[in-house]
Design a protein around this motif. Structure first.
Motif, mmCIF file in Angstrom:
data_model
loop_
_atom_site.group_PDB
_atom_site.id
_atom_site.type_symbol
_atom_site.label_atom_id
_atom_site.label_comp_id
_atom_site.label_asym_id
_atom_site.label_seq_id
_atom_site.Cartn_x
_atom_site.Cartn_y
_atom_site.Cartn_z
ATOM 1 N N LEU A 131 3.025 5.515 -18.302
ATOM 2 C CA LEU A 131 1.775 4.753 -18.247
ATOM 3 C C LEU A 131 2.015 3.339 -17.730
ATOM 4 C CD1 LEU A 131 0.080 5.876 -21.601
ATOM 5 C CD2 LEU A 131 -0.564 6.527 -19.269
ATOM 6 N N VAL A 132 3.061 2.690 -18.219
ATOM 7 C CA VAL A 132 3.337 1.312 -17.796
ATOM 8 C C VAL A 132 3.725 1.270 -16.317
ATOM 9 C CG1 VAL A 132 4.859 -0.669 -18.104
ATOM 10 C CG2 VAL A 132 3.971 0.530 -20.097
ATOM 11 N N LEU A 133 4.622 2.157 -15.900
ATOM 12 C CA LEU A 133 5.058 2.162 -14.498
ATOM 13 C C LEU A 133 3.897 2.470 -13.549
ATOM 14 C CD1 LEU A 133 8.466 4.032 -14.909
ATOM 15 C CD2 LEU A 133 8.141 1.620 -14.336
ATOM 16 N N THR A 134 3.062 3.421 -13.931
ATOM 17 C CA THR A 134 1.904 3.747 -13.100
ATOM 18 C C THR A 134 0.933 2.574 -13.024
ATOM 19 O OG1 THR A 134 2.103 6.084 -13.702
ATOM 20 C CG2 THR A 134 0.005 5.361 -12.768
ATOM 21 N N ALA A 135 0.713 1.905 -14.151
ATOM 22 C CA ALA A 135 -0.177 0.745 -14.163
ATOM 23 C C ALA A 135 0.361 -0.374 -13.278
ATOM 24 C CB ALA A 135 -0.363 0.241 -15.591
ATOM 25 N N VAL A 136 1.659 -0.613 -13.346
ATOM 26 C CA VAL A 136 2.270 -1.646 -12.492
ATOM 27 C C VAL A 136 2.059 -1.314 -11.024
ATOM 28 C CG1 VAL A 136 4.465 -2.660 -11.758
ATOM 29 C CG2 VAL A 136 3.984 -2.373 -14.186
ATOM 30 N N GLY A 137 2.295 -0.046 -10.671
ATOM 31 C CA GLY A 137 2.126 0.354 -9.279
ATOM 32 C C GLY A 137 0.698 0.231 -8.786
ATOM 33 N N LEU A 138 -0.258 0.646 -9.618
ATOM 34 C CA LEU A 138 -1.665 0.613 -9.198
ATOM 35 C C LEU A 138 -2.200 -0.811 -9.112
ATOM 36 C CD1 LEU A 138 -3.121 3.638 -11.217
ATOM 37 C CD2 LEU A 138 -2.468 3.552 -8.794
ATOM 38 N N VAL A 139 -1.842 -1.646 -10.084
ATOM 39 C CA VAL A 139 -2.349 -3.025 -10.089
ATOM 40 C C VAL A 139 -1.759 -3.831 -8.946
ATOM 41 C CG1 VAL A 139 -2.422 -5.185 -11.388
ATOM 42 C CG2 VAL A 139 -2.863 -3.024 -12.551
ATOM 43 N N THR A 140 -0.430 -3.844 -8.841
ATOM 44 C CA THR A 140 0.209 -4.632 -7.781
ATOM 45 C C THR A 140 -0.114 -4.040 -6.409
ATOM 46 O OG1 THR A 140 2.255 -3.336 -8.012
ATOM 47 C CG2 THR A 140 2.083 -5.379 -9.272
ATOM 48 N N GLY A 141 -0.128 -2.717 -6.325
ATOM 49 C CA GLY A 141 -0.455 -2.096 -5.043
ATOM 50 C C GLY A 141 -1.893 -2.351 -4.634
ATOM 51 N N GLY A 142 -2.806 -2.324 -5.604
ATOM 52 C CA GLY A 142 -4.204 -2.607 -5.273
ATOM 53 C C GLY A 142 -4.404 -4.006 -4.743
ATOM 54 N N ILE A 143 -3.784 -4.984 -5.400
ATOM 55 C CA ILE A 143 -3.882 -6.371 -4.921
ATOM 56 C C ILE A 143 -3.213 -6.503 -3.555
ATOM 57 C CG2 ILE A 143 -3.252 -8.766 -5.394
ATOM 58 C CD1 ILE A 143 -3.339 -8.081 -8.363
ATOM 59 N N GLY A 144 -2.054 -5.850 -3.406
ATOM 60 C CA GLY A 144 -1.349 -5.912 -2.126
ATOM 61 C C GLY A 144 -2.143 -5.304 -0.991
ATOM 62 N N LEU A 145 -2.840 -4.204 -1.257
ATOM 63 C CA LEU A 145 -3.651 -3.581 -0.214
ATOM 64 C C LEU A 145 -4.805 -4.482 0.215
ATOM 65 C CD1 LEU A 145 -3.798 0.131 -1.437
ATOM 66 C CD2 LEU A 145 -2.649 -0.741 0.600
ATOM 67 N N LEU A 146 -5.406 -5.164 -0.746
ATOM 68 C CA LEU A 146 -6.491 -6.087 -0.393
ATOM 69 C C LEU A 146 -5.988 -7.208 0.508
ATOM 70 C CD1 LEU A 146 -8.378 -6.363 -3.822
ATOM 71 C CD2 LEU A 146 -9.058 -5.071 -1.782
ATOM 72 N N ARG A 147 -4.800 -7.704 0.200
ATOM 73 C CA ARG A 147 -4.213 -8.756 1.026
ATOM 74 C C ARG A 147 -3.740 -8.222 2.376
ATOM 75 N NH1 ARG A 147 -4.582 -14.067 0.603
ATOM 76 N NH2 ARG A 147 -2.593 -14.108 1.709
ATOM 77 N N ALA A 148 -3.163 -7.028 2.379
ATOM 78 C CA ALA A 148 -2.605 -6.456 3.620
ATOM 79 C C ALA A 148 -3.707 -6.052 4.596
ATOM 80 C CB ALA A 148 -1.744 -5.250 3.283
ATOM 81 N N ARG A 149 -4.924 -5.938 4.134
ATOM 82 C CA ARG A 149 -6.023 -5.623 5.055
ATOM 83 C C ARG A 149 -6.157 -6.679 6.135
ATOM 84 N NH1 ARG A 149 -11.419 -4.400 1.856
ATOM 85 N NH2 ARG A 149 -12.142 -4.397 4.032
ATOM 86 N N GLN A 150 -5.757 -7.891 5.824
ATOM 87 C CA GLN A 150 -5.821 -8.968 6.818
ATOM 88 C C GLN A 150 -4.849 -8.720 7.967
ATOM 89 O OE1 GLN A 150 -5.198 -12.713 4.826
ATOM 90 N NE2 GLN A 150 -6.691 -12.283 3.222
ATOM 91 N N VAL A 151 -3.772 -7.997 7.666
ATOM 92 C CA VAL A 151 -2.774 -7.712 8.707
ATOM 93 C C VAL A 151 -3.314 -6.697 9.713
ATOM 94 C CG1 VAL A 151 -0.435 -6.842 9.139
ATOM 95 C CG2 VAL A 151 -0.917 -8.207 7.095
ATOM 96 N N VAL A 152 -4.086 -5.714 9.248
ATOM 97 C CA VAL A 152 -4.557 -4.654 10.122
ATOM 98 C C VAL A 152 -5.999 -4.839 10.550
ATOM 99 C CG1 VAL A 152 -2.952 -2.981 9.169
ATOM 100 C CG2 VAL A 152 -5.214 -3.234 8.145
ATOM 101 N N THR A 153 -6.613 -5.965 10.189
ATOM 102 C CA THR A 153 -7.981 -6.220 10.606
ATOM 103 C C THR A 153 -7.991 -6.598 12.081
ATOM 104 O OG1 THR A 153 -8.627 -6.970 8.422
ATOM 105 C CG2 THR A 153 -10.033 -7.628 10.260
ATOM 106 N N PRO A 154 -8.762 -5.907 12.892
ATOM 107 C CA PRO A 154 -8.791 -6.206 14.328
ATOM 108 C C PRO A 154 -9.257 -7.631 14.601
ATOM 109 C CG PRO A 154 -9.872 -4.095 13.867
ATOM 110 C CD PRO A 154 -9.613 -4.740 12.549
#
Length: 268
Positions: free
Chosen positions: A245-268
């Motif tokens: 549960l803890v490892l999955t939560a870490v992955g989802l939370v950090t990955g979710g924030i990272g994806l929101l930020r990384a959208r700027q990299v792939v935004t045309p």
């Protein structure tokens, strides 16, 4: 008191399983009869004894070694090195976003009929797969070459996938805030080594100061190693549920924030 003593000395159990069990039943029956203030009644005492003997023991005492609750040295150091290197392996997919943006290939992919989200998720999936494979290789190698015993295969596979997800999420988060791949790679290395030190990848937390042991619960490394130790005592996925549960939560939370930020990299 005299009645209780009489029962304690005269009561005999049919086929007692152990001396301690027989004594416990004698004490229970004697106490009940004495508290009731009744005259000694062998028939009633025998009936109460049979009922008490048939009832499950409220407390079960077992013996075990401390080592049974922790992984062997081979398994521990194999797991600690695996969780250390998985953070380096997880960077290759998401780190490619920054490299492709610098080389101009990302712009060409965006010009094709491919959604930016598809490109981003594809890179994250590559990181997750590479991290999982690297962990699996270490598990198999330490098992076959060093004789490490990781425990229940299904539970180990779940732990491997969960820690790979956590590593991928943290790598995605760092890439989302980095300016280029060199900076992201450096940050990932620093974060990976720092988490490894505080998470117990180089020494068991039982040998660390109390404050460091408490701080280690903030790292995915500690939760992965805790899961491996839990499997050493036997059991399956249920015993490693907190770690999963803890490892999955870490992955989802950090990955979710990272994806929101990384959208700027792939935004045309």
């Amino acid at each position: 008191a005299g009645s209780a003593q009489d029962f304690l000395t005269t009561l005999r159990l049919p086929n007692p399983t152990s001396t301690l069990r027989a004594t416990a039943v004698q004490v229970a029956v004697g106490t009940v009869m004495a508290a009731a203030g009744a005259s000694p009644d062998p028939a009633l005492a025998a009936e109460l004894a049979r009922e008490a003997a048939a009832a499950p023991a409220p407390i079960a005492v077992t013996t075990g070694e401390t080592a049974d609750r922790s992984a062997s040295s081979k398994t521990f150091y194999g797991a600690s090195m695996a969780v250390l290197f998985v953070f380096f392996a997880a960077q290759f997919g998401v780190l490619g976003l920054l490299a492709e943006r610098r080389n101009g290939t990302l712009a060409r992919m965006l010009a094709a009929p491919i959604a930016p989200a598809t490109i981003l998720l594809g890179k994250v999936l590559v990181s997750l797969v590479v991290a999982s494979i690297s962990m699996t290789v270490i598990v198999l190698a330490t098992t076959l070459l060093m004789g490490a015993d990781w425990g229940d295969p299904l539970a180990v596979a779940a732990l491997v996938l969960a820690v790979a997800l956590a590593a991928t999420g943290i790598a995605t988060l760092i890439v989302g805030f980095a300016k280029n791949e060199e900076q992201a790679g450096s940050f990932i290395a620093v974060v990976a080594m720092t988490l490894a030190v505080f998470g117990g990848s180089f020494f068991r937390m039982s040998q660390a100061p109390e404050g460091l042991a408490v701080l280690s619960v903030l790292t995915p490394h500690a939760w992965f190693l805790r899961g491996i130790d839990d499997l050493a005592g036997g059991g399956g996925i249920a015993v490693v549920a907190p770690s999963l549960l803890v490892l999955t939560a870490v992955g989802l939370v950090t990955g979710g924030i990272g994806l929101l930020r990384a959208r700027q990299v792939v935004t045309p």
